[in-house]
Design an enzyme around this catalytic site. Structure first.
Site, mmCIF file in Angstrom:
data_model
loop_
_atom_site.group_PDB
_atom_site.id
_atom_site.type_symbol
_atom_site.label_atom_id
_atom_site.label_comp_id
_atom_site.label_asym_id
_atom_site.label_seq_id
_atom_site.Cartn_x
_atom_site.Cartn_y
_atom_site.Cartn_z
ATOM 1 C CD GLN A 121 -4.059 4.307 -1.044
ATOM 2 O OE1 GLN A 121 -4.764 4.209 -2.053
ATOM 3 N NE2 GLN A 121 -3.269 3.323 -0.638
ATOM 4 C CG HIS A 167 -8.790 -1.550 -0.840
ATOM 5 N ND1 HIS A 167 -8.112 -2.463 -0.060
ATOM 6 C CD2 HIS A 167 -7.931 -0.505 -0.994
ATOM 7 C CE1 HIS A 167 -6.922 -1.985 0.248
ATOM 8 N NE2 HIS A 167 -6.783 -0.794 -0.316
ATOM 9 C CD GLU A 168 -8.222 1.757 -4.219
ATOM 10 O OE1 GLU A 168 -7.846 2.674 -3.467
ATOM 11 O OE2 GLU A 168 -7.515 0.763 -4.453
ATOM 12 C CB CYS A 211 -3.517 -1.414 1.694
ATOM 13 S SG CYS A 211 -3.837 0.354 1.536
ATOM 14 C CG LEU A 212 -0.101 0.503 -3.164
ATOM 15 C CD1 LEU A 212 -0.385 1.477 -4.304
ATOM 16 C CD2 LEU A 212 1.169 -0.291 -3.440
ATOM 17 C CG HIS A 268 -7.847 3.968 0.845
ATOM 18 N ND1 HIS A 268 -7.018 3.912 1.937
ATOM 19 C CD2 HIS A 268 -7.454 2.976 0.018
ATOM 20 C CE1 HIS A 268 -6.152 2.904 1.774
ATOM 21 N NE2 HIS A 268 -6.401 2.316 0.620
ATOM 22 N N GLY A 313 -5.023 -0.057 -7.615
ATOM 23 C CA GLY A 313 -5.890 1.085 -7.347
ATOM 24 C C GLY A 313 -5.177 2.067 -6.435
#
Ligand code: GNR
Ligand code: NI
Length: 182
Positions: free
Chosen positions: A59, A143-144, A101-102, A147, A54
């Site tokens: 991000q 999670h997304e 997480c990226l 963000h 995702g």
């Protein structure tokens, strides 16, 4: 941004902790125009290259309420999903899952979230969508959407574990700086 195909499939820079853009509240998307379609395509491309399951617009430095995801990013038969202005309308149950997480490099930790969530939003053409999610999809969506509200999963772990990560990151950054050839 020019509205041509060369704007598609560009790898975007993924901002990492502690960048401030990850702490900002993203604004609702108002116009579903060519610029937005290009951003969506570039985010999908960036997610697959990373690779991740995702990606939220914050991000990649865009403060728009937009997420993309694909839980099974195998090469064949990819099916990237897009949600514009996603909202969690209800949540139930609890589940603990090891998250990464990226934007939080070289770390993972167990996070407890709702096991089931109902999410509404719109697809890339503005058509309303309702999702009843459980399992990995429920975790990924929470999670997304976090963000988009400036929240990282490390905000949802114990202070002790978070301190451990900060220490590790500091060490890593120091190493990087001392290795720089100036
Ligand atoms: O690629 C990702 N994997 C992942 C694993 C467990 C819980 C959440 C995620 S999302 C993450 C990609 C990412 O950082 N999205 O914001
Ligand atoms: Ni993330």
């Amino acid at each position: 941004m020019d509205n041509n195909n060369s704007d598609k499939n560009n790898e975007l820079k993924i901002y990492t902790y502690p960048d401030n853009v990850l702490r900002a509240h993203a604004e609702p998307v108002r116009d579903i125009d060519d610029d937005l379609q290009n951003l969506i395509d570039n985010m999908i491309y960036t997610m697959y290259v990373a690779p991740g399951i995702g990606l939220a617009a914050n991000q990649v430095g865009e403060l728009k309420r937009l997420i993309v995801f694909d839980l099974y990013p195998r090469k064949e038969g990819r099916d990237p999903q897009v949600l514009i202005n996603p909202e969690i309308i209800s949540g139930e149950g609890k589940e603990t899952f090891e998250e990464g997480c990226l934007s939080v490099i070289d770390f993972s930790a167990e996070v407890t979230r709702n096991a089931q969530v109902k999410v509404k939003g719109a697809d890339r053409h503005g058509k309303p969508v309702d999702i009843e999610a459980e399992g990995l999809l429920a975790i990924c969506l929470q999670h997304e959407i976090d963000h988009l509200n400036g929240i990282l999963y490390i905000d949802r772990i114990s202070g002790l574990k978070r301190a451990l990560y900060k220490k590790k990151l500091k060490k890593k950054l120091k190493k990087k700086v001392s290795g720089l050839k100036l």
